[in-house]
Scaffold this motif. Structure first.
Motif, mmCIF file in Angstrom:
data_model
loop_
_atom_site.group_PDB
_atom_site.id
_atom_site.type_symbol
_atom_site.label_atom_id
_atom_site.label_comp_id
_atom_site.label_asym_id
_atom_site.label_seq_id
_atom_site.Cartn_x
_atom_site.Cartn_y
_atom_site.Cartn_z
ATOM 1 N N MET A 89 29.113 25.433 23.751
ATOM 2 C CA MET A 89 30.246 26.150 23.031
ATOM 3 C C MET A 89 31.363 25.348 22.391
ATOM 4 S SD MET A 89 32.521 29.616 24.048
ATOM 5 C CE MET A 89 30.791 30.659 24.399
ATOM 6 N N LEU A 90 31.871 25.615 21.071
ATOM 7 C CA LEU A 90 32.988 24.981 20.728
ATOM 8 C C LEU A 90 34.095 26.275 20.389
ATOM 9 C CD1 LEU A 90 34.145 22.236 19.610
ATOM 10 C CD2 LEU A 90 33.604 23.384 17.314
ATOM 11 N N LYS A 91 34.968 25.986 21.040
ATOM 12 C CA LYS A 91 36.133 26.957 21.170
ATOM 13 C C LYS A 91 37.161 26.433 20.044
ATOM 14 C CE LYS A 91 37.021 27.188 25.694
ATOM 15 N NZ LYS A 91 37.444 27.883 26.830
ATOM 16 N N VAL A 92 37.246 27.429 19.143
ATOM 17 C CA VAL A 92 38.274 27.084 17.923
ATOM 18 C C VAL A 92 39.355 28.249 18.004
ATOM 19 C CG1 VAL A 92 38.472 26.631 15.444
ATOM 20 C CG2 VAL A 92 36.299 25.965 16.516
ATOM 21 N N GLY A 93 40.654 27.626 17.866
ATOM 22 C CA GLY A 93 41.784 28.702 17.576
ATOM 23 C C GLY A 93 42.048 28.680 16.154
ATOM 24 N N LEU A 94 42.174 29.740 15.592
ATOM 25 C CA LEU A 94 42.534 29.727 14.010
ATOM 26 C C LEU A 94 43.877 30.489 14.038
ATOM 27 C CD1 LEU A 94 41.512 29.695 11.004
ATOM 28 C CD2 LEU A 94 40.605 31.958 11.574
ATOM 29 N N THR A 95 44.749 30.048 13.293
ATOM 30 C CA THR A 95 46.019 30.442 13.341
ATOM 31 C C THR A 95 46.711 30.321 11.700
ATOM 32 O OG1 THR A 95 47.845 31.104 14.510
ATOM 33 C CG2 THR A 95 47.429 28.730 14.226
ATOM 34 N N GLY A 96 47.742 30.977 11.505
ATOM 35 C CA GLY A 96 48.503 30.858 10.270
ATOM 36 C C GLY A 96 49.485 31.723 10.275
ATOM 37 N N GLY A 97 50.384 31.844 9.223
ATOM 38 C CA GLY A 97 51.579 32.736 9.370
ATOM 39 C C GLY A 97 51.070 33.941 8.459
ATOM 40 N N ILE A 98 51.713 35.048 8.792
ATOM 41 C CA ILE A 98 51.267 36.260 8.201
ATOM 42 C C ILE A 98 51.361 36.129 6.598
ATOM 43 C CG2 ILE A 98 53.832 37.104 8.035
ATOM 44 C CD1 ILE A 98 52.621 39.889 8.600
ATOM 45 N N GLY A 99 50.427 36.634 5.966
ATOM 46 C CA GLY A 99 50.134 36.510 4.566
ATOM 47 C C GLY A 99 49.398 35.322 4.113
ATOM 48 N N ALA A 100 49.172 34.177 4.831
ATOM 49 C CA ALA A 100 48.453 33.150 4.601
ATOM 50 C C ALA A 100 47.134 33.118 4.302
ATOM 51 C CB ALA A 100 48.736 31.878 5.786
ATOM 52 N N GLY A 101 46.272 34.318 4.468
ATOM 53 C CA GLY A 101 45.030 34.237 4.381
ATOM 54 C C GLY A 101 44.090 33.946 5.531
ATOM 55 N N LYS A 102 44.499 34.241 6.434
ATOM 56 C CA LYS A 102 43.468 33.819 7.823
ATOM 57 C C LYS A 102 42.423 34.675 7.878
ATOM 58 C CE LYS A 102 46.110 34.416 11.294
ATOM 59 N NZ LYS A 102 45.374 35.655 11.613
#
Length: 200
Positions: A1-14
């Motif tokens: 399993m590859l655990k990926v954290g996805l983040t970004g500022g509000i409204g960035a299009g995450k």
């Protein structure tokens, strides 16, 4: 399993990046969705929030009045910390359950808006950051989400800055342009993730 954290500022299009990654085969664990689940009527989470903030943060139907709570916590760092102390442990526990159910040969993407702020990067094998300029973020929040400019700016100010997010990023997705550009970049990121997963 590859655990990926996805983040970004509000409204960035995450959210759009999440949708594309799922279409390529990722398993998505959405912290925002879980955060809503753990404060539904009848949950210990909602009871703890009412105890801390008072019954006025409930809507008429007994659900959490998110806009009212948001206007309180995003204007007061101590109140925001109190809310996070209730919600984050519940979200973490549920996320761990979902991850355990995903299976060993999967790429699990954890969509975590406050990954940077809560110093969660070490929990993941790779961190992907979605970025957009402040002007783009503000436009999306006001035009697409119906926020006032003041509310949008307050929420943006409550989050980590671009430099802080970039400091923890393994991969960055620039989302200032059109959808076609985003799709091409997310395909590149997916290729990098699958390569890393295959390497073990």
């Amino acid at each position: 399993m590859l655990k990926v954290g996805l983040t970004g500022g509000i409204g960035a299009g995450k959210s759009e990046v999440s949708r594309l990654l799922v279409s390529y085969g990722a398993i998505l664990i959405d912290a925002d969705r879980i955060a809503r689940e753990v404060v539904e009527p009848g949950t210990p989470g909602l009871a703890a929030i009412v105890e801390t903030f008072g019954p006025e943060i409930l809507a008429g139907d007994g659900t959490l009045d998110r806009p009212r709570l948001g206007s309180i916590v995003f204007a007061d760092a101590d109140r925001l910390a109190a809310l996070n102390a209730i919600v984050h442990p519940l979200v973490g526990a549920r996320s761990a359950e979902l991850e355990a159910a995903a299976g060993p040969d999967t790429i699990v993407v954890h969509d975590v808006p406050l990954l940077t702020e809560n110093r969660l990067a070490p929990l993941y094998d790779m961190v992907v950051v979605v970025e957009a300029s402040e002007g783009t973020q503000l436009d999306r929040l006001v035009r697409l989400r119906g926020m006032t400019e003041a509310d949008a700016r307050a929420r943006m100010a409550a989050q980590a800055g671009r430099e802080e997010r970039r400091a923890i990023a393994d991969l960055v997705i620039d989302n200032d342009g059109p959808l076609e550009s985003l799709e091409a970049r997310v395909r590149e990121v997916w290729a990098a993730l699958t390569e890393r997963a295959a390497a073990g």
